[in-house]
Design a protein around this motif. Structure first.
Motif, PDB file in Angstrom:
ATOM      1  N   TYR A  56       7.342 -24.977  31.042  1.00 31.51           N
ATOM      2  CA  TYR A  56       7.360 -26.186  30.223  1.00 31.51           C
ATOM      3  C   TYR A  56       6.074 -26.996  30.418  1.00 31.51           C
ATOM      4  CZ  TYR A  56       9.090 -30.567  28.191  1.00 31.51           C
ATOM      5  OH  TYR A  56       9.257 -31.696  27.430  1.00 31.51           O
ATOM      6  N   MET A  57       5.437 -27.355  29.310  1.00 29.29           N
ATOM      7  CA  MET A  57       4.208 -28.162  29.285  1.00 29.29           C
ATOM      8  C   MET A  57       2.998 -27.423  29.865  1.00 29.29           C
ATOM      9  SD  MET A  57       4.607 -31.238  27.868  1.00 29.29           S
ATOM     10  CE  MET A  57       3.418 -32.348  28.627  1.00 29.29           C
ATOM     11  N   GLN A  58       3.079 -26.100  29.949  1.00 29.31           N
ATOM     12  CA  GLN A  58       1.929 -25.314  30.376  1.00 29.31           C
ATOM     13  C   GLN A  58       1.502 -24.384  29.248  1.00 29.31           C
ATOM     14  OE1 GLN A  58       2.147 -23.449  34.253  1.00 29.31           O
ATOM     15  NE2 GLN A  58       3.514 -25.047  35.043  1.00 29.31           N
ATOM     16  N   ASP A  59       0.289 -23.833  29.375  1.00 28.06           N
ATOM     17  CA  ASP A  59      -0.261 -22.951  28.350  1.00 28.06           C
ATOM     18  C   ASP A  59      -0.074 -21.493  28.738  1.00 28.06           C
ATOM     19  OD1 ASP A  59      -1.114 -25.263  27.145  1.00 28.06           O
ATOM     20  OD2 ASP A  59      -3.223 -25.028  27.715  1.00 28.06           O
ATOM     21  N   HIS A  60      -0.066 -20.640  27.742  1.00 24.83           N
ATOM     22  CA  HIS A  60      -0.233 -19.209  27.984  1.00 24.83           C
ATOM     23  C   HIS A  60      -1.731 -18.928  28.058  1.00 24.83           C
ATOM     24  CE1 HIS A  60      -0.009 -14.870  27.702  1.00 24.83           C
ATOM     25  NE2 HIS A  60      -0.764 -14.903  26.620  1.00 24.83           N
ATOM     26  N   VAL A  61      -2.150 -18.302  29.146  1.00 29.38           N
ATOM     27  CA  VAL A  61      -3.570 -17.994  29.346  1.00 29.38           C
ATOM     28  C   VAL A  61      -3.846 -16.611  28.770  1.00 29.38           C
ATOM     29  CG1 VAL A  61      -5.410 -17.662  31.021  1.00 29.38           C
ATOM     30  CG2 VAL A  61      -3.702 -19.455  31.385  1.00 29.38           C
ATOM     31  N   ILE A  62      -4.686 -16.559  27.745  1.00 27.17           N
ATOM     32  CA  ILE A  62      -5.045 -15.291  27.111  1.00 27.17           C
ATOM     33  C   ILE A  62      -6.064 -14.541  27.965  1.00 27.17           C
ATOM     34  CG2 ILE A  62      -6.127 -14.278  25.062  1.00 27.17           C
ATOM     35  CD1 ILE A  62      -4.904 -16.642  23.475  1.00 27.17           C
ATOM     36  N   ILE A  63      -7.058 -15.251  28.490  1.00 22.47           N
ATOM     37  CA  ILE A  63      -8.021 -14.650  29.418  1.00 22.47           C
ATOM     38  C   ILE A  63      -8.661 -15.764  30.232  1.00 22.47           C
ATOM     39  CG2 ILE A  63     -10.035 -14.717  27.872  1.00 22.47           C
ATOM     40  CD1 ILE A  63      -9.092 -11.794  30.194  1.00 22.47           C
ATOM     41  N   ASP A  64      -8.902 -15.478  31.522  1.00 24.31           N
ATOM     42  CA  ASP A  64      -9.686 -16.376  32.367  1.00 24.31           C
ATOM     43  C   ASP A  64     -10.354 -15.536  33.451  1.00 24.31           C
ATOM     44  OD1 ASP A  64      -7.573 -15.751  34.008  1.00 24.31           O
ATOM     45  OD2 ASP A  64      -7.041 -17.821  34.490  1.00 24.31           O
ATOM     46  N   ASN A  65     -11.043 -16.193  34.378  1.00 24.61           N
ATOM     47  CA  ASN A  65     -11.787 -15.483  35.429  1.00 24.61           C
ATOM     48  C   ASN A  65     -12.731 -14.435  34.845  1.00 24.61           C
ATOM     49  OD1 ASN A  65     -10.365 -16.928  37.439  1.00 24.61           O
ATOM     50  ND2 ASN A  65      -8.704 -15.443  37.375  1.00 24.61           N
ATOM     51  N   LEU A  66     -13.230 -14.697  33.645  1.00 22.95           N
ATOM     52  CA  LEU A  66     -14.131 -13.771  32.973  1.00 22.95           C
ATOM     53  C   LEU A  66     -15.551 -14.299  33.134  1.00 22.95           C
ATOM     54  CD1 LEU A  66     -13.518 -12.351  29.381  1.00 22.95           C
ATOM     55  CD2 LEU A  66     -15.770 -12.722  30.335  1.00 22.95           C
ATOM     56  N   GLU A  67     -16.368 -13.540  33.831  1.00 24.32           N
ATOM     57  CA  GLU A  67     -17.739 -13.967  34.098  1.00 24.32           C
ATOM     58  C   GLU A  67     -18.724 -12.929  33.589  1.00 24.32           C
ATOM     59  OE1 GLU A  67     -18.270 -14.941  38.178  1.00 24.32           O
ATOM     60  OE2 GLU A  67     -16.691 -16.469  38.192  1.00 24.32           O
ATOM     61  N   GLY A  68     -19.854 -13.418  33.120  1.00 20.53           N
ATOM     62  CA  GLY A  68     -20.882 -12.562  32.570  1.00 20.53           C
ATOM     63  C   GLY A  68     -21.384 -13.137  31.254  1.00 20.53           C
ATOM     64  N   ARG A  69     -22.172 -12.359  30.557  1.00 21.58           N
ATOM     65  CA  ARG A  69     -22.701 -12.764  29.245  1.00 21.58           C
ATOM     66  C   ARG A  69     -22.103 -11.846  28.201  1.00 21.58           C
ATOM     67  NH1 ARG A  69     -27.834 -11.289  26.449  1.00 21.58           N
ATOM     68  NH2 ARG A  69     -28.174 -12.866  24.826  1.00 21.58           N
ATOM     69  N   GLY A  70     -21.620 -12.447  27.107  1.00 20.30           N
ATOM     70  CA  GLY A  70     -21.015 -11.605  26.092  1.00 20.30           C
ATOM     71  C   GLY A  70     -20.523 -12.376  24.899  1.00 20.30           C
ATOM     72  N   GLN A  71     -19.610 -11.752  24.161  1.00 19.12           N
ATOM     73  CA  GLN A  71     -19.020 -12.406  23.008  1.00 19.12           C
ATOM     74  C   GLN A  71     -17.576 -11.951  22.827  1.00 19.12           C
ATOM     75  OE1 GLN A  71     -22.175 -11.588  20.311  1.00 19.12           O
ATOM     76  NE2 GLN A  71     -21.411  -9.570  19.723  1.00 19.12           N
ATOM     77  N   TYR A  72     -16.723 -12.937  22.578  1.00 17.47           N
ATOM     78  CA  TYR A  72     -15.290 -12.725  22.388  1.00 17.47           C
ATOM     79  C   TYR A  72     -15.063 -12.324  20.938  1.00 17.47           C
ATOM     80  CZ  TYR A  72     -10.276 -13.798  22.827  1.00 17.47           C
ATOM     81  OH  TYR A  72      -8.899 -13.737  22.850  1.00 17.47           O
ATOM     82  N   VAL A  73     -14.306 -11.206  20.716  1.00 20.52           N
ATOM     83  CA  VAL A  73     -14.220 -10.658  19.365  1.00 20.52           C
ATOM     84  C   VAL A  73     -12.803 -10.533  18.823  1.00 20.52           C
ATOM     85  CG1 VAL A  73     -16.410  -9.420  19.548  1.00 20.52           C
ATOM     86  CG2 VAL A  73     -14.288  -8.277  20.231  1.00 20.52           C
TER      87      VAL A  73
END
Length: 362
Positions: A198-215
Motif C-alpha cells: 500500500y502506497m508503494q510503487d512497483h519497481v520496473i528496473i533499478d540498480n542499473l548503471e552504465g550508459r545506454g538507452q531504455y527501449v
C-alpha cells in the motif's frame, strides 16, 4: 524505418546462420543432418533430412544451452513455440560476462502472460500481439526482432523449472558480421510485486548503471481487491542524478501505453495491438474459479528511446480511481514487468531471480 528497408538492397559482408534443433551449432551445410531426435519415430520411414529433430527435450530442473556462438555478430530474430509456465526462464550472456544480460520468463519476454496449461495445445484463449520488435501469432508462436549485437561471444540458455519434462521448438537467426564501435548490448529483466504494498510503487528496473538507452516496457497486471478503474498510476523515469523526483513522469498507466480514458469504449475494456504500443491481453472473470481481471501491455521506445549516461530507475504507481467518491485510491494489485534496454558492458548483476513460488500465478 525507411532507411532499414532501403538497407536491404545494400550488400554486406555478413554471413547468415540459424540455430535450430536440426542444426544446433549453426554451422554452414549442417542443417537437417540429424539421425536421432524427437521426430525420429515419425520420420523413420523417410530417413535423414526429413524432420528427425524438430525440437529438443528439456527435463524438469534442467538448463539447456540453445546457442553458443563465438566471434562477432548480431542476433537478428528468434522464434519459440508456446511454453505455458513462468518457470521456463530465458537467459542471454554477452561476450563472456558471468551474469546474464537477459533474464526473464520466456513468455513474458515476448510481452505475453497469464497462460494456464491445458490438455489440448490447440485450445485458447489466444491474444494476438502485432508490434515491430515482438509478435505473438496463432497459436502462441513467439517472435522477437530486437537486434542484439555481440563482439566476442553469445550464449543463450533455457531453464525448465517446472516439475515436468518439456520439448522446446525454436529457431535463432543471426549474422556473423562486424559490429559498429558505438553499438551497445541488449538487456531485459523481469520483476514481480505481488501484492504491491500500500502506497508503494512497483519497481520496473533499478540498480542499473552504465550508459545506454531504455527501449521498452511490458506490464502484466492482475487486479486484487475492489473494482473501479485501476490504471491511474504514473510511470516515472529517474535518469542519472535524479533523486526524489524524476526527469520524465507520465500522466497515467493507459496513457503511457498509448490509450486514453481507461480503454473504455461503450462500457467495455477494448484491446489493441500496434507497432509501438498495445493492451493486447484481457482476461475476464469466468463466474467460477477465475475471479481476477488480468491485463498485458507493451510500450516500445523505438522512436523515442530514453537515454541515460550513468544510471536509470523506472517505477509505476499502483493507483486507482474510486468513481463513487471521485478520488484516487492506492491499490495492492499483482504487478509484473519486463524492462528492455541497451547499454555498455560490463553491466551490474540483476540480483537474485525470483523463486518458483514467487513466479506462479493461480
Amino acid at each position: 524505418m525507411l532507411d532499414k528497408l532501403l538497407g536491404l538492397a545494400m550488400l554486406k559482408n555478413g554471413k547468415s546462420r540459424a540455430i535450430t534443433p536440426e542444426n544446433p551449432t549453426g554451422e554452414p551445410g549442417k542443417g537437417g543432418m540429424a539421425t536421432e531426435g524427437t521426430g525420429a519415430k515419425r520420420a523413420a520411414h523417410l530417413g535423414q533430412g526429413w524432420k528427425i529433430s524438430p525440437a529438443i527435450p528439456i527435463h524438469a530442473g534442467e538448463t539447456k544451452v540453445l546457442a553458443d556462438i563465438a566471434g562477432e555478430g548480431v542476433i537478428q530474430s528468434m522464434w519459440f513455440s508456446d511454453h505455458q509456465a513462468r518457470q521456463v526462464i530465458l537467459r542471454i550472456y554477452w561476450d563472456g560476462q558471468e551474469h546474464p544480460s537477459v533474464e526473464c520468463p520466456l513468455m513474458e519476454f515476448f510481452a505475453y502472460s497469464w497462460r494456464h496449461k491445458t490438455p489440448d495445445p490447440f485450445k485458447g484463449p489466444f491474444f494476438q500481439l502485432s508490434s515491430l520488435p515482438v509478435a505473438v501469432n496463432p497459436n502462441r508462436g513467439f517472435n522477437c526482432f530486437w537486434p542484439m549485437p555481440f563482439r566476442k561471444h553469445c550464449l543463450i540458455t533455457l531453464e525448465n523449472r517446472t516439475d515436468a519434462d518439456m520439448r522446446c521448438f525454436y529457431q535463432i537467426n543471426y549474422s556473423l558480421e562486424s559490429v559498429p564501435e558505438e553499438a551497445s548490448y541488449f538487456h531485459a529483466y523481469f520483476r514481480r510485486t505481488n501484492p504491491v504494498p500500500y502506497m508503494q510503487d512497483h519497481v520496473i528496473i533499478d540498480n542499473l548503471e552504465g550508459r545506454g538507452q531504455y527501449v521498452g516496457t511490458a506490464l502484466f497486471v492482475g487486479l486484487n481487491g475492489m473494482g473501479n478503474w485501476w490504471g491511474e498510476g504514473e510511470v516515472k523515469f529517474f535518469i542519472d542524478d535524479d533523486s526524489e523526483f524524476p526527469t520524465i513522469c507520465g500522466t497515467g498507466t493507459e496513457d503511457y501505453f498509448g490509450g486514453c480514458y481507461d480503454w473504455d469504449v461503450d462500457g467495455k475494456y477494448t484491446t489493441y495491438t500496434t507497432p509501438f504500443m498495445g493492451m493486447h491481453q484481457l482476461i475476464q472473470p469466468d463466474g467460477l474459479y477465475q475471479i481476477q481481471q488480468r491485463f498485458s501491455m507493451y510500450r516500445w521506445h523505438i522512436m523515442d528511446p530514453i537515454r541515460f549516461e550513468k544510471r536509470i530507475r523506472v517505477t509505476i504507481q499502483d493507483l486507482g480511481w474510486e468513481i463513487q467518491s471521485v478520488k484516487y485510491r492506492p491499490r495492492t494489485d499483482d504487478m509484473s514487468s519486463v524492462a528492455y534496454w541497451y547499454q555498455t558492458l560490463p553491466s551490474v548483476p540483476f540480483g537474485k531471480f525470483p523463486e518458483n513460488e514467487e513466479l506462479i500465478y493461480i
